[in-house]
Motif scaffolding. Structure first.
Motif, PDB file in Angstrom:
ATOM      1  N   SER A   1      -1.384   6.847 -14.119  1.00 43.34           N
ATOM      2  CA  SER A   1      -0.744   6.707 -12.808  1.00 43.34           C
ATOM      3  C   SER A   1      -1.761   6.547 -11.680  1.00 43.34           C
ATOM      4  CB  SER A   1       0.158   7.920 -12.531  1.00 43.34           C
ATOM      5  OG  SER A   1      -0.595   9.123 -12.511  1.00 43.34           O
ATOM      6  N   VAL A   2      -2.897   7.224 -11.776  1.00 43.63           N
ATOM      7  CA  VAL A   2      -3.924   7.106 -10.733  1.00 43.63           C
ATOM      8  C   VAL A   2      -4.425   5.674 -10.643  1.00 43.63           C
ATOM      9  CG1 VAL A   2      -6.185   7.920  -9.956  1.00 43.63           C
ATOM     10  CG2 VAL A   2      -4.590   9.508 -11.039  1.00 43.63           C
TER      11      VAL A   2
ATOM     12  N   LEU B   1      -5.231  -0.973  -4.388  1.00 43.77           N
ATOM     13  CA  LEU B   1      -6.189  -1.118  -3.296  1.00 43.77           C
ATOM     14  C   LEU B   1      -7.233  -2.191  -3.619  1.00 43.77           C
ATOM     15  CD1 LEU B   1      -6.761   2.663  -2.432  1.00 43.77           C
ATOM     16  CD2 LEU B   1      -5.246   1.030  -1.296  1.00 43.77           C
TER      17      LEU B   1
ATOM     18  N   THR C   1       0.823  -1.210   0.000  1.00 41.23           N
ATOM     19  CA  THR C   1       0.000   0.000   0.000  1.00 41.23           C
ATOM     20  C   THR C   1       0.858   1.262   0.000  1.00 41.23           C
ATOM     21  OG1 THR C   1      -1.738  -1.190   1.201  1.00 41.23           O
ATOM     22  CG2 THR C   1      -1.865   1.211   1.180  1.00 41.23           C
ATOM     23  N   LEU C   2       1.883   1.286   0.837  1.00 41.52           N
ATOM     24  CA  LEU C   2       2.773   2.447   0.875  1.00 41.52           C
ATOM     25  C   LEU C   2       3.512   2.625  -0.448  1.00 41.52           C
ATOM     26  CD1 LEU C   2       4.265   2.051   4.479  1.00 41.52           C
ATOM     27  CD2 LEU C   2       2.496   3.648   3.716  1.00 41.52           C
TER      28      LEU C   2
ATOM     29  N   ALA D   1       2.397   1.714  -3.330  1.00 39.19           N
ATOM     30  CA  ALA D   1       1.420   2.153  -4.325  1.00 39.19           C
ATOM     31  C   ALA D   1       1.299   3.676  -4.328  1.00 39.19           C
ATOM     32  CB  ALA D   1       0.061   1.511  -4.042  1.00 39.19           C
ATOM     33  N   ILE D   2       1.261   4.264  -3.141  1.00 41.47           N
ATOM     34  CA  ILE D   2       1.170   5.723  -3.050  1.00 41.47           C
ATOM     35  C   ILE D   2       2.420   6.382  -3.638  1.00 41.47           C
ATOM     36  CG2 ILE D   2       1.002   7.654  -1.449  1.00 41.47           C
ATOM     37  CD1 ILE D   2      -0.545   5.797   0.433  1.00 41.47           C
ATOM     38  N   ALA D   3       3.594   5.851  -3.268  1.00 42.02           N
ATOM     39  CA  ALA D   3       4.853   6.429  -3.747  1.00 42.02           C
ATOM     40  C   ALA D   3       4.990   6.293  -5.263  1.00 42.02           C
ATOM     41  CB  ALA D   3       6.026   5.751  -3.040  1.00 42.02           C
TER      42      ALA D   3
ATOM     43  N   LEU E   1      -2.692   3.287  -8.137  1.00 38.98           N
ATOM     44  CA  LEU E   1      -3.132   3.297  -6.739  1.00 38.98           C
ATOM     45  C   LEU E   1      -4.476   2.618  -6.566  1.00 38.98           C
ATOM     46  CD1 LEU E   1      -2.801   4.190  -3.815  1.00 38.98           C
ATOM     47  CD2 LEU E   1      -3.776   6.410  -4.450  1.00 38.98           C
ATOM     48  N   THR E   2      -5.464   2.971  -7.392  1.00 38.49           N
ATOM     49  CA  THR E   2      -6.782   2.360  -7.247  1.00 38.49           C
ATOM     50  C   THR E   2      -6.735   0.859  -7.528  1.00 38.49           C
ATOM     51  OG1 THR E   2      -7.318   2.954  -9.545  1.00 38.49           O
ATOM     52  CG2 THR E   2      -7.980   4.496  -7.817  1.00 38.49           C
TER      53      THR E   2
ATOM     54  N   THR F   1       2.618   5.923  -7.504  1.00 43.29           N
ATOM     55  CA  THR F   1       1.633   6.755  -8.190  1.00 43.29           C
ATOM     56  C   THR F   1       2.121   8.193  -8.309  1.00 43.29           C
ATOM     57  OG1 THR F   1      -0.223   5.382  -7.463  1.00 43.29           O
ATOM     58  CG2 THR F   1      -0.720   7.649  -8.094  1.00 43.29           C
ATOM     59  N   LEU F   2       2.590   8.743  -7.205  1.00 41.45           N
ATOM     60  CA  LEU F   2       3.090  10.121  -7.225  1.00 41.45           C
ATOM     61  C   LEU F   2       4.315  10.262  -8.124  1.00 41.45           C
ATOM     62  CD1 LEU F   2       2.696  11.027  -3.433  1.00 41.45           C
ATOM     63  CD2 LEU F   2       1.210  11.695  -5.339  1.00 41.45           C
TER      64      LEU F   2
END
Length: 422
Positions: free
Chosen positions: A337-338, A345, A301-302, A304-306, A341-342, A308-309
């Motif tokens: 890129s979005v 999850l 999860t962490l 995925a955020i990194a 993340l989706t 994506t950004l």
């Protein structure tokens, strides 16, 4: 077989393997763009993408089914369970491989072009050979990094062949060279996997099994496949929509840029895959809440955020600072890129449900998401082009996640909240 690596070690090996394997394909395609060979790029990208899809169908969900059964086996029965699972899965996959091979040959001769008639027959052996892969065994034994190291061989072979065929157009000869490379890569991979198992003292000796055993494996595998396949079909459908909207040259650039975002998603999949046995055991202890599932996949999860950004920043920079084909590819990466993340999850929810044995629920959610995604891709893609395709992907992820949450975790998490509030 003692001394299993930790999940983070396996995840690192899977990521490195993917970086080398998929990275070699990416570099070869970059070279084609530099040369202006967009026709060969489009032909290879399309056929290689569908070849990977065919190989996924042949696998028939076996990696998840086999890994789950081995993870739940007692220490004294691991070797026996491993052998039985391997041969049951191989029998099922071999039958599927023959069926997919016939379908592929039919397309090549009656609906394909010259490149197809060269590539498809040469790639057919890869389907038959992959029926005997041992990826699920390594996952179940906590050695998934090894399956990554062996799996990258097919990508490296295809990349080398793509450079070798780069001087040609998208002809039958080029297709044959690339198809043979894929088959040789899978042959080396399977031999290497079995050799490693033999070295570990886990020889895959033939054991007896029944048709009923294969039927049970096939039923579970089909549910897993139906959970994975819709997302893959959605991507291939986007290729078709892109061809209709942007043409063949646009397809090559779309697939080139799209695979950058797909690479980030694949990295996250490797991290989840490496921690899957831990998730199964954690959920088995009685904590079947969604929180427990995400706790087991905190690293994914962490990341995925990194990712994506980072992908959004790099892709946007390429679009603004570069020109031509590379700028368009950067735009594709930024737009999708979005979805990294989706998708991450949504996949974590699905994996947690699979860890609980709820294969059918995940399959139904994936099929519903795919159907919604088809409509969204066609409608939004026609209206908004690349932006519409990126939006459709996010819609697909949201639909799948909501169905899984409502079917598996809503009541459990609701009871936990009530207890805490009380």
């Amino acid at each position: 077989m003692g001394g299993r690596p930790r999940g983070s070690t396996n995840a690192a090996l899977l990521i490195v393997s993917f970086a080398v394997g998929q990275g070699s394909i990416f570099l070869a395609q970059t070279w084609l763009i530099h040369r202006g060979a967009l026709d060969l790029l489009a032909a290879f990208a399309t056929h290689f993408s569908f070849a990977i899809l065919a190989l996924m169908v042949v696998d028939f969900g076996a990696p998840v089914v086999v890994a789950r059964r081995i993870s739940l086996a007692g220490d004294g029965e691991v070797l026996d369970v491993t052998r039985r699972c391997y041969w049951q899965a191989s029998a099922v996959r071999l039958g599927v491989a023959f069926a997919v091979s016939l379908a592929g040959l039919g397309y090549a001769w009656f609906g394909g072009d010259g490149f197809s008639r060269g590539y498809v027959p040469a790639a057919i052996p890869a389907l038959l050979i992959s029926a005997f892969n041992a990826a699920g065994i390594f996952d179940g034994l906590g050695l998934s990094g090894i399956s990554g190291l062996t799996g990258m061989l097919a990508y490296i072979a295809s990349a080398i062949a793509l450079v070798a065929a780069g001087a040609q157009s998208a002809s039958a000869d080029a297709g044959m060279i690339l198809g043979v490379a894929l088959s040789l890569g899978y042959a080396f991979a399977v031999v290497a996997q079995l050799a490693v198992l033999w070295r570990l003292g886990c020889q895959m000796r033939v054991v007896t099994f029944t048709v009923a055993d294969c039927g049970a494996t096939a039923r579970e595998g089909l549910s897993v496949l139906l959970a994975i396949l819709p997302g893959q079909l959605s991507f291939r459908f986007q290729i078709v929509v892109c061809a209709a909207v942007l043409g063949q040259a646009g397809v090559g650039l779309f697939v080139y840029g799209r695979q950058i975002a797909a690479a980030a998603s694949q990295v996250l999949e490797f991290v989840r895959r490496a921690h899957f046995p831990d998730m199964v055991r954690a959920l088995r202890l009685g904590d079947t809440t969604l929180r427990a599932g995400f706790e087991a996949q905190r690293l994914a999860t962490l990341l995925a955020i990194a990712l994506t950004l980072g992908l959004m920043l790099v892709g946007s920079s390429c679009f603004l600072l570069m020109s031509g084909a590379f700028a368009q590819s950067g735009l594709v990466a930024a737009l999708f890129s979005v979805g990294v993340l989706t998708g991450a999850l949504s996949q974590t929810l699905g994996q947690a449900a699979q860890g609980l044995g709820r294969f059918r629920v995940v399959a139904v959610a994936a099929v519903l998401a795919m159907l919604v995604g088809f409509g969204a891709s066609a409608g939004l893609g026609a209206l908004l082009g690349l932006l519409g395709l990126a939006m459709a992907e996010v819609v697909t992820h949201v639909v799948g996640a909501l169905v899984i949450w409502a079917s598996v975790f809503w009541r459990v998490d609701g009871r936990k909240i009530v207890r805490v509030g009380a």
